[in-house]
Each structure stands twice: as C-alpha cells, then as structure tokens.
Motif scaffolding. Structure first.
Motif, PDB file in Angstrom:
ATOM      1  N   LYS A  93       3.973   6.894 -14.299  1.00  0.00           N
ATOM      2  CA  LYS A  93       3.163   6.409 -13.188  1.00  0.00           C
ATOM      3  C   LYS A  93       2.109   5.424 -13.653  1.00  0.00           C
ATOM      4  O   LYS A  93       1.914   4.358 -13.051  1.00  0.00           O
ATOM      5  N   ASN A  94       1.441   5.735 -14.755  1.00  0.00           N
ATOM      6  CA  ASN A  94       0.384   4.857 -15.245  1.00  0.00           C
ATOM      7  C   ASN A  94       0.933   3.602 -15.915  1.00  0.00           C
ATOM      8  O   ASN A  94       0.303   2.542 -15.876  1.00  0.00           O
ATOM      9  N   LEU A  95       2.103   3.705 -16.540  1.00  0.00           N
ATOM     10  CA  LEU A  95       2.758   2.516 -17.088  1.00  0.00           C
ATOM     11  C   LEU A  95       3.082   1.536 -15.962  1.00  0.00           C
ATOM     12  O   LEU A  95       2.865   0.325 -16.102  1.00  0.00           O
ATOM     13  N   GLN A  96       3.572   2.038 -14.852  1.00  0.00           N
ATOM     14  CA  GLN A  96       3.905   1.172 -13.722  1.00  0.00           C
ATOM     15  C   GLN A  96       2.659   0.498 -13.149  1.00  0.00           C
ATOM     16  O   GLN A  96       2.688  -0.682 -12.800  1.00  0.00           O
ATOM     17  N   LYS A  97       1.564   1.244 -13.057  1.00  0.00           N
ATOM     18  CA  LYS A  97       0.310   0.664 -12.568  1.00  0.00           C
ATOM     19  C   LYS A  97      -0.172  -0.451 -13.492  1.00  0.00           C
ATOM     20  O   LYS A  97      -0.617  -1.505 -13.042  1.00  0.00           O
ATOM     21  N   TYR A  98      -0.076  -0.199 -14.781  1.00  0.00           N
ATOM     22  CA  TYR A  98      -0.502  -1.178 -15.781  1.00  0.00           C
ATOM     23  C   TYR A  98       0.339  -2.452 -15.678  1.00  0.00           C
ATOM     24  O   TYR A  98      -0.185  -3.570 -15.656  1.00  0.00           O
ATOM     25  N   LEU A  99       1.660  -2.283 -15.594  1.00  0.00           N
ATOM     26  CA  LEU A  99       2.554  -3.433 -15.512  1.00  0.00           C
ATOM     27  C   LEU A  99       2.319  -4.248 -14.240  1.00  0.00           C
ATOM     28  O   LEU A  99       2.374  -5.481 -14.269  1.00  0.00           O
ATOM     29  N   ALA A 100       2.077  -3.558 -13.137  1.00  0.00           N
ATOM     30  CA  ALA A 100       1.871  -4.248 -11.864  1.00  0.00           C
ATOM     31  C   ALA A 100       0.712  -5.232 -11.950  1.00  0.00           C
ATOM     32  O   ALA A 100       0.731  -6.307 -11.336  1.00  0.00           O
ATOM     33  N   ILE A 101      -0.312  -4.880 -12.728  1.00  0.00           N
ATOM     34  CA  ILE A 101      -1.477  -5.759 -12.900  1.00  0.00           C
ATOM     35  C   ILE A 101      -1.192  -6.854 -13.921  1.00  0.00           C
ATOM     36  O   ILE A 101      -1.427  -8.043 -13.668  1.00  0.00           O
ATOM     37  N   LYS A 102      -0.666  -6.468 -15.062  1.00  0.00           N
ATOM     38  CA  LYS A 102      -0.523  -7.407 -16.180  1.00  0.00           C
ATOM     39  C   LYS A 102       0.538  -8.477 -15.949  1.00  0.00           C
ATOM     40  O   LYS A 102       0.372  -9.618 -16.378  1.00  0.00           O
ATOM     41  N   MET A 133       9.869  -1.606  -8.546  1.00  0.00           N
ATOM     42  CA  MET A 133       8.954  -2.733  -8.690  1.00  0.00           C
ATOM     43  C   MET A 133       9.660  -4.081  -8.572  1.00  0.00           C
ATOM     44  O   MET A 133       9.022  -5.128  -8.670  1.00  0.00           O
ATOM     45  N   LYS A 134      10.981  -4.049  -8.404  1.00  0.00           N
ATOM     46  CA  LYS A 134      11.783  -5.268  -8.276  1.00  0.00           C
ATOM     47  C   LYS A 134      11.630  -6.185  -9.490  1.00  0.00           C
ATOM     48  O   LYS A 134      11.617  -7.406  -9.385  1.00  0.00           O
ATOM     49  N   ILE A 135      11.512  -5.571 -10.669  1.00  0.00           N
ATOM     50  CA  ILE A 135      11.378  -6.313 -11.922  1.00  0.00           C
ATOM     51  C   ILE A 135      12.643  -6.120 -12.746  1.00  0.00           C
ATOM     52  O   ILE A 135      13.004  -4.998 -13.102  1.00  0.00           O
ATOM     53  N   LYS A 136      13.322  -7.213 -13.054  1.00  0.00           N
ATOM     54  CA  LYS A 136      14.504  -7.158 -13.898  1.00  0.00           C
ATOM     55  C   LYS A 136      14.090  -7.322 -15.357  1.00  0.00           C
ATOM     56  O   LYS A 136      13.284  -8.181 -15.684  1.00  0.00           O
ATOM     57  N   VAL A 137      14.631  -6.478 -16.235  1.00  0.00           N
ATOM     58  CA  VAL A 137      14.225  -6.484 -17.639  1.00  0.00           C
ATOM     59  C   VAL A 137      15.432  -6.659 -18.545  1.00  0.00           C
ATOM     60  O   VAL A 137      16.584  -6.501 -18.126  1.00  0.00           O
ATOM     61  N   SER A 138      15.160  -6.975 -19.807  1.00  0.00           N
ATOM     62  CA  SER A 138      16.169  -6.932 -20.858  1.00  0.00           C
ATOM     63  C   SER A 138      16.029  -5.606 -21.593  1.00  0.00           C
ATOM     64  O   SER A 138      14.947  -5.002 -21.602  1.00  0.00           O
TER      65      SER A 138
END
Length: 261
Positions: A93-102, A133-138
């Motif tokens: 949960k906190n990783l997702q919050k961090y990523l959403a900002i950064k 989060m609709k973020i595509k990653v490698s």
C-alpha cells in the motif's frame, strides 16, 4: 593480462555467508616471460570487499603480499530511507502511494528500479501496478529467457516503461546514469547487497532516493538484524564496507517501524 569476471550472488562458505553477499571480480594467472623466466602475478578486483575480509579473500585465492588500493563507497547524492511493516499488505500500500507521487515528477530520461527478493513478487507488483495504477512496467528475473530479458531491459532503457521490477541479478552491471529512485520491496539479503543495489541510482551524480518498504519475513532477517535503528543507516553501511571510522553520512537516513492502518 587476462581478467575473468565471476559473479558471486551468494556464498555458501560458512566464513562468508553470514558476512555479506558480494559481487566481485577475481583473476589469478601465471604469466610467462621468456626474458626473465616464469613468475606469478596475482590480480584481484573487488566491487565491495570489506577490510575485515581482505585477508580471507587473499588466502582463498592464494594472493600473496597484496598491494591494496581502496576508495570509499561514499555516495553523497543518495538519500536512504527504510520503512518496515508487520505485514506485506502494508508495504504494498505504501509503495503504491510513493510511486503515485514520484512518477508524476519523473523526467523523460529518469527511471525507477524496484528490487524484489522473490520472483513471484515481480509478477505480483507488475499486475498490481498495471491493474490498479495503469502503469506498465518491465521485469527482470532469472527464470526469463534471453529474448524476454533483452526486450524488457531495452523497453526500460528507451523509456517505453520507466519502471523496472527486478530480482537482485539486475543490480550487477546495470549502468543507466539517470535512475532517480531505487525501491526495495521486502528488503535485501544483507547491508552489502542492499548498498550494491542502491548504487544503481544517481550514477549521473544528481540527487537520487533509495527507499525500502520492508516487512517481516524469513529471507530478510539478516538484513534487518544488521541494522541499528538508533544509528544512521548510511554510516553503518560505510563502516562495514570502508572500515570503522568511515565518512559520516550525507543526506540523513531513518528507520521507521510503522503499523498498518
């Protein structure tokens, strides 16, 4: 002179296993010179070899009367933070919050690496970031074939995907200069392996952040046991790598024991 490279991901030697996980290069060759006869010349190159293990390494590889040259592993441009949770869900949960900002502030050339300790978590986080989060990653892990590895790494380098989720093998030899954020999910195997992976960030000399979203598990026990939460994290790492009395830390680090909401 020929120098071979050998990656040691984990050591099962009892003298080394509890001390560190090391990436290092070593070569021992006997050279022949017809004018002066046969002589031995021993060469060793280490990425991160703590002073207290130099003797052990020299004995193991038959390096006699070594001439040592050391440079500090101090990186003033990297800020370290650790957050530890009781359960995995709190870290996610906190990783997702961090990523959403950064990720909103990420420049075109900048990248993010998320290091995980389990291959299954590569796919877990890949799915969560895409679906929620609709973020595509490698992704990168040891079970991928070479074609897939090449595709994922190239997509990350080119910025098609700005986030790489990878196991520890990605921390060796990757030299992309503009990695802005290094994230550890769960933790790492030791302080040394952690700092090796953190070192992928800020290689262009610009400010970089490394944050760990840890939680209680068996495979990260040594990592958290090595940390004294009352002391600066970077200073503790440098004392291990550079020896006692190493440089004081730059950006302050902290350790937070956080409870889930």
């Amino acid at each position: 002179m020929i120098i071979e490279t050998q990656n040691i991901k984990r050591s099962y030697n009892s003298n080394l296993r509890n001390s560190f996980i090391l990436y290092f290069f070593i070569s021992i060759r006997t050279l022949e010179d017809k004018t002066i006869g046969k002589y031995e010349r021993n060469w060793g190159v280490s990425a991160i070899l703590p002073p207290n293990l130099v003797t052990l390494a020299c004995d193991s590889f038959k390096i006699f009367k070594p001439i040592l040259h050391r440079e500090s592993c101090y990186r003033s441009n990297i800020k370290l933070d650790i957050m530890k949770f009781d359960k995995k869900d709190g870290a996610i949960k906190n990783l997702q919050k961090y990523l959403a900002i950064k990720i909103q502030d990420l420049k075109e050339i900048e990248r993010i690496i998320i290091f995980v300790m389990r291959i299954d978590d590569c796919h877990l986080l890949e799915k969560l970031l895409l679906e929620e989060m609709k973020i595509k990653v490698s992704i990168f892990n040891s079970k991928m074939d070479q074609e897939n590895v090449k595709l994922n790494v190239n997509n990350w380098r080119l910025g098609i995907n700005k986030i790489m989720i990878a196991t520890s093998g990605f921390g060796t030899g990757i030299d992309y200069p503009s990695v802005k954020y290094i994230i550890h999910f769960e933790g790492s195997y030791s302080l040394l392996s952690y700092y090796q992976e953190v070192g992928r960030g800020g290689r262009n000399g610009k400010p970089s952040e490394a944050i760990c979203f840890g939680f209680n598990s068996k495979i990260n026990e040594q990592f958290f046991q090595e940390i004294d939460e009352k002391k600066c994290l970077k200073k503790q790492i440098l004392d291990v790598i550079d020896g006692e009395g190493g440089q004081s830390c730059g950006p302050c680090s902290r350790i937070l024991e956080e409870e889930e909401d």
